[in-house]
Design a protein around this motif. Structure first.
Motif, PDB file in Angstrom:
ATOM      1  N   THR A 222       0.847  -1.109   0.025  1.00 51.16           N
ATOM      2  CA  THR A 222       0.136   0.042   0.038  1.00 51.16           C
ATOM      3  C   THR A 222       0.821   1.304  -0.050  1.00 51.16           C
ATOM      4  O   THR A 222       0.440   2.263  -0.455  1.00 51.16           O
ATOM      5  CB  THR A 222      -0.741   0.175   1.252  1.00 51.16           C
ATOM      6  OG1 THR A 222      -0.122  -0.236   2.386  1.00 51.16           O
ATOM      7  CG2 THR A 222      -2.043  -1.086   1.072  1.00 51.16           C
ATOM      8  N   ASN A 223       1.985   1.106   0.476  1.00 53.12           N
ATOM      9  CA  ASN A 223       2.921   2.357   0.350  1.00 53.12           C
ATOM     10  C   ASN A 223       3.129   2.746  -0.988  1.00 53.12           C
ATOM     11  O   ASN A 223       3.393   3.820  -1.469  1.00 53.12           O
ATOM     12  CB  ASN A 223       4.332   1.847   1.177  1.00 53.12           C
ATOM     13  CG  ASN A 223       4.452   2.526   2.656  1.00 53.12           C
ATOM     14  OD1 ASN A 223       3.985   3.560   2.813  1.00 53.12           O
ATOM     15  ND2 ASN A 223       5.257   1.833   3.261  1.00 53.12           N
TER      16      ASN A 223
ATOM     17  N   ALA B 184       0.251   4.528  -2.367  1.00 55.28           N
ATOM     18  CA  ALA B 184       0.087   6.010  -1.906  1.00 55.28           C
ATOM     19  C   ALA B 184       1.263   6.689  -2.605  1.00 55.28           C
ATOM     20  O   ALA B 184       0.883   7.726  -2.965  1.00 55.28           O
ATOM     21  CB  ALA B 184       0.401   5.854  -0.460  1.00 55.28           C
TER      22      ALA B 184
ATOM     23  N   HIS C  45       0.715  10.955   1.965  1.00 54.22           N
ATOM     24  CA  HIS C  45       1.247   9.480   1.518  1.00 54.22           C
ATOM     25  C   HIS C  45       1.011   8.815   2.989  1.00 54.22           C
ATOM     26  O   HIS C  45       0.618   7.400   2.956  1.00 54.22           O
ATOM     27  CB  HIS C  45       2.635   9.653   1.479  1.00 54.22           C
ATOM     28  CG  HIS C  45       3.323   8.310   1.213  1.00 54.22           C
ATOM     29  ND1 HIS C  45       3.679   7.896   0.115  1.00 54.22           N
ATOM     30  CD2 HIS C  45       3.722   7.160   2.091  1.00 54.22           C
ATOM     31  CE1 HIS C  45       4.436   6.537   0.048  1.00 54.22           C
ATOM     32  NE2 HIS C  45       4.092   6.228   1.466  1.00 54.22           N
TER      33      HIS C  45
ATOM     34  N   ALA D 186      -1.388   5.509   3.186  1.00 55.42           N
ATOM     35  CA  ALA D 186      -1.007   4.167   3.487  1.00 55.42           C
ATOM     36  C   ALA D 186      -1.509   3.345   4.648  1.00 55.42           C
ATOM     37  O   ALA D 186      -1.748   2.403   4.659  1.00 55.42           O
ATOM     38  CB  ALA D 186       0.578   4.597   3.551  1.00 55.42           C
TER      39      ALA D 186
ATOM     40  N   LEU E 103       1.938   2.837   9.647  1.00 49.09           N
ATOM     41  CA  LEU E 103       1.878   2.971   8.195  1.00 49.09           C
ATOM     42  C   LEU E 103       2.252   1.525   7.665  1.00 49.09           C
ATOM     43  O   LEU E 103       2.676   0.625   8.432  1.00 49.09           O
ATOM     44  CB  LEU E 103       3.458   3.678   7.824  1.00 49.09           C
ATOM     45  CG  LEU E 103       3.153   5.115   8.448  1.00 49.09           C
ATOM     46  CD1 LEU E 103       4.381   5.951   8.083  1.00 49.09           C
ATOM     47  CD2 LEU E 103       1.960   5.813   7.962  1.00 49.09           C
ATOM     48  N   ALA E 104       1.793   1.380   6.519  1.00 47.59           N
ATOM     49  CA  ALA E 104       1.942   0.047   5.854  1.00 47.59           C
ATOM     50  C   ALA E 104       3.206  -0.392   5.533  1.00 47.59           C
ATOM     51  O   ALA E 104       4.268   0.791   5.411  1.00 47.59           O
ATOM     52  CB  ALA E 104       1.348   0.200   4.345  1.00 47.59           C
TER      53      ALA E 104
END
Length: 519
Positions: free
Chosen positions: A168-169, A172, A481, A485, A517-518
């Motif tokens: 997913t980062n 994003a 971001h 994420a 965060l991812a």
């Protein structure tokens, strides 16, 4: 410009000897008006080409009283210079320690051992290019020797799609690059290729569409919360779009709705906004979005909102900034009569700025802030508006004012919008202008210079969704971001959507909640 029927009739009468004095006067006046209009058009076009597009006006210089001679004094400590801006505390840091060799920790004069007295600290930023980390998951497996069962390690974290190749980062990153930084995807593809990362632009387009699809429930929650407020601003901006099947392009529009929501004492209001795409710029678009909504709607005077105002029984507020721009345009074209009006209009913003400074200094809650704004507007802004009206009436009554001249257009707009422009005087929640919503859509105009058109109607819908999310993140001063994420892993049919809106996410972060965060 072709010969009109009146000109032909006049020519025939002149050749026939009929005295044409009245007709000549009428024709001369008509030609004078047309000539003035054409000269205005030429001047406007030349101004667009050769002058900067700025609304800033240099105030009229008035002679100041002679100042007393100043004696030179030593500058205060905080006036000696600006210095370098430090790096933010939340940035990751790598500490590198250097020490004096042990054999050198002896005084060269008296041979006494040197004692530690402190540490000198300096910092350098090490900005590195985009890099990729391939996360390799090895799941160890264990089996019963008798063949009864097999156990294996935990499965990798789920991605946005089955057997996802990218985290997913990465999703994003693509969305922020395209819709936050306005980079065309082919340019992003080239940037990544330099680092050995193969991510085709077609794949990135699909990734952006998937993100837009995943955040639909969050945007629905955002719309519900925006429409819960009784004061909204609305605006629209063009977005040219390629038709399905590549059958040429058509002009579309992003419609933007904004709410400014008061907070507790000493905290800035929360800005909420949402964008919707439509090929139409007609009244049916705001009618559908604002169906059943009641309150005060502030716009720039575009007539496409008039129908929803009448149908819903809304109070319609105007934008003083749009009124001012027409006077500024006249001034730029050399119309000196506009200078007095510009000075009178400037007073309104000076009053509002003073009120904002007072509210911020006293850290007032929104109730007290609205009361101060109401009192000041009733006393000082009302007086300024009265002077503006007097000057407007003087200009409109001046002989020879041409309706299509820059001065005539400015006066007509201000006169026609007068009732809407007065709304702010008795409603402290109404802003003086719609500049904030224009700032929210200005990045889209910047992006159009890079990517020009939306690739399809679906692409335009994707753009509206992602511009909405990133615009809200920027207005809330949070990293889009980091937000994307995180919420992309948490959104689901069972999620608490009210906790996933950008403003709720920002509140949780400000309160110290852990944001994961991812990975």
């Amino acid at each position: 410009m072709g010969v009109t029927s009146e000109e032909r009739d006049l020519r025939a009468r002149i050749e026939g000897g009929t005295p044409p004095s009245s007709d000549v006067s009428a024709l001369v006046e008509q030609l004078r008006v047309e000539n003035a209009a054409l000269r205005t058009i030429i001047e406007e076009l030349l101004h667009r080409i050769y002058h900067k597009k700025s609304e800033r006006v240099t105030p009229a210089v008035r002679p100041a009283p002679p100042a007393a001679p100043k004696t030179r004094t030593k500058p205060a400590a905080d006036e000696t210079g600006h210095g370098r801006a430090p790096f933010r505390d939340d940035l990751p840091r790598e500490t590198i320690v250097t020490d004096v060799p042990e054999e050198q920790r002896v005084c060269t004069t008296c041979a006494a051992a040197l004692l530690p007295i402190g540490v000198d600290v300096s910092e350098q930023g090490d900005l590195q290019p985009v890099r990729i980390i391939v996360r390799r998951y090895e799941r160890k497996k264990y089996a019963c020797p008798q063949g009864h069962e097999v156990q294996s390690g935990a499965a990798p974290p789920p991605g946005l799609v089955a057997r996802a190749k990218w985290t997913t980062n990465t999703y994003a990153f693509v969305v922020v690059a395209k819709f936050g930084d306005h980079l065309p995807l082919d340019r992003v593809e080239s940037m990544l290729q330099r680092q050995g990362i193969e991510l085709p632009k077609s794949t990135m387009a699909d990734m952006a569409a998937l993100v837009a699809e995943r955040i639909v429930p969050i945007l629905a929650e955002c719309k519900k919360e925006i429409l819960a407020h009784d004061h909204l601003q609305a605006d629209e901006t063009p977005l040219k779009t390629v038709l399905d099947g590549g059958r040429g392009t058509a002009q579309g529009y992003l419609w933007v709705y904004r709410a400014l929501c008061p907070q507790d004492r000493g905290q800035a209001p929360i800005e909420k906004l949402l964008m919707k795409f439509s090929f139409s710029r007609g009244h049916e678009v705001p009618l559908a979005f604002l169906a059943g909504w009641k309150g005060t709607l502030q716009t720039d005077g575009y007539q496409g909102y008039d129908q929803v105002v009448r149908t819903n029984g809304l109070r319609h507020a105007g934008c003083w900034s749009h009124a001012r721009r027409k006077w500024k345009k006249a001034l730029d074209l050399g119309v000196k009569d506009a200078e007095v009006m510009i000075d009178l209009l400037r007073r309104l913003w000076q009053i509002e700025a003073a009120v904002k400074t007072r509210i911020a200094a006293k850290k007032l809650d929104h109730v007290a802030a609205e009361e101060i704004r109401r009192r000041v507007r009733n006393r000082r802004s009302n007086s300024a508006v009265a002077r503006i009206r007097k000057e407007l009436d003087r200009i409109r009554a001046a002989p020879g004012l041409l309706p299509k001249s820059p001065l005539g257009k400015a006066a007509t707009y201000l006169h026609n919008q007068w009732a809407e422009l007065l709304v702010f005087l008795d409603d402290p929640q109404v802003e003086l202008d719609t500049n904030a919503i224009e700032r929210a859509i200005r990045p889209i105009a910047i992006g159009r210079r890079n990517w020009h058109v939306a690739g399809s109607p679906q692409g335009a819908e994707t753009a509206a969704a992602l511009f909405s999310i990133i615009g809200m993140c920027k207005a809330l001063d949070i990293d889009p971001h980091a937000y994307l994420a995180d919420v992309l892993e948490r959104v689901s049919p069972y999620a608490d959507l009210a906790a996933l809106t950008p403003w709720a996410w920002a509140r949780a972060r400000a309160a110290g909640a852990t944001i994961t965060l991812a990975s």
